[in-house]
Enzyme design. Structure first.
Site, short mmCIF file in Angstrom:
data_model
loop_
_atom_site.label_atom_id
_atom_site.label_comp_id
_atom_site.label_asym_id
_atom_site.label_seq_id
_atom_site.Cartn_x
_atom_site.Cartn_y
_atom_site.Cartn_z
N ARG A 175 0.81 -1.22 0.00
CA ARG A 175 0.00 0.00 0.00
C ARG A 175 0.85 1.28 0.00
NH1 ARG A 175 -2.89 -3.57 -1.17
NH2 ARG A 175 -5.05 -3.92 -0.50
N LEU A 176 2.13 1.15 -0.33
CA LEU A 176 3.01 2.33 -0.43
C LEU A 176 3.02 2.79 -1.88
CD1 LEU A 176 5.93 1.34 1.97
CD2 LEU A 176 3.99 2.86 2.40
#
Length: 221
Positions: A200-201
């Site tokens: 989720r970066l």
């Protein structure tokens, strides 16, 4: 009644956005991404996939103060901006004429990408709207006449009756563009390019106008 969606999971691994590899003009990046999505969909169409690369969400602010989003089809983009067509007396048309601030967004799941464009909408020329209308399939031309978009109707049969009457009215003649139908040009003031990444970066690159030139910055995911 409800449904818990917390178990939905996906890891994004199909690309990255690196400042040293992106152009100074956001339209160039949009063009490149659009072309890549078209290549993906060319293969999918062979598998009878109905996804459209030019499907975009248009968000407007209505007279009631609420935002509203809907999917329309992008028909042209250039250095000037992004063009789509609609009924000017529809809910979206009236909203844009009263408040031209709008947001366009594209979500290309096949490439794990999203583009968000903020800008101001304006009518395109009548000549350009007519030129595009004349390229539409005859059925779509009739549909623009048959439906008073966004207005309340009592039944589907009313639309069907309108269409039958119009087929007779315009039988064997060219169908003119309705006066209340045409295009909007959205002149972009900012772009945000989102590339899904693992954990989720995600990569988020923002282009904003600064004295007529584009500035670039990275946003936290």
């Amino acid at each position: 009644m409800g449904k818990n969606l917390s178990g939905y999971r996906k890891n994004y691994i199909k690309g990255e956005l690196v400042e040293s590899e992106i152009p100074e003009n956001p339209l160039e990046l949009f063009h490149a991404w659009f072309d890549e999505m078209e290549m993906v969909l060319k293969y999918r169409r062979e598998l009878n996939d109905s996804v459209e690369a030019n499907a975009m969400t248009v968000a407007t602010i209505g007279a009631d103060g609420f935002p509203k989003s809907r999917i329309v089809l992008l028909k042209e983009f250039s250095d000037e901006g992004f063009i789509f067509f609609t009924n000017y007396t529809s809910e979206k048309g009236i909203s844009l004429l009263n408040n031209p601030h709008t947001c366009l967004s594209f979500f290309w799941s096949g490439l794990e990408r999203q583009v968000i464009i903020k800008g101001k909408a304006e009518k395109i020329s009548e000549e350009k709207s007519i030129a595009y209308f004349n390229t539409r399939p005859r059925g779509s031309q009739l549909g623009a006449w048959a439906s008073n978009q966004s207005s309340e109707i009592e039944s589907r049969e009313i639309l069907n009756n309108n269409l039958r009457e119009l087929e007779l009215k315009f039988k064997d003649i060219d169908i003119p563009k309705p006066e209340n139908w045409g295009g909007f040009l959205v002149r972009p003031e900012s772009f945000e390019f989102w590339q899904g990444r693992s954990n989720r970066l995600h990569d988020r690159i923002f282009y904003g106008k600064d004295k007529g030139a584009w500035s670039i910055k990275r946003l936290a995911p």
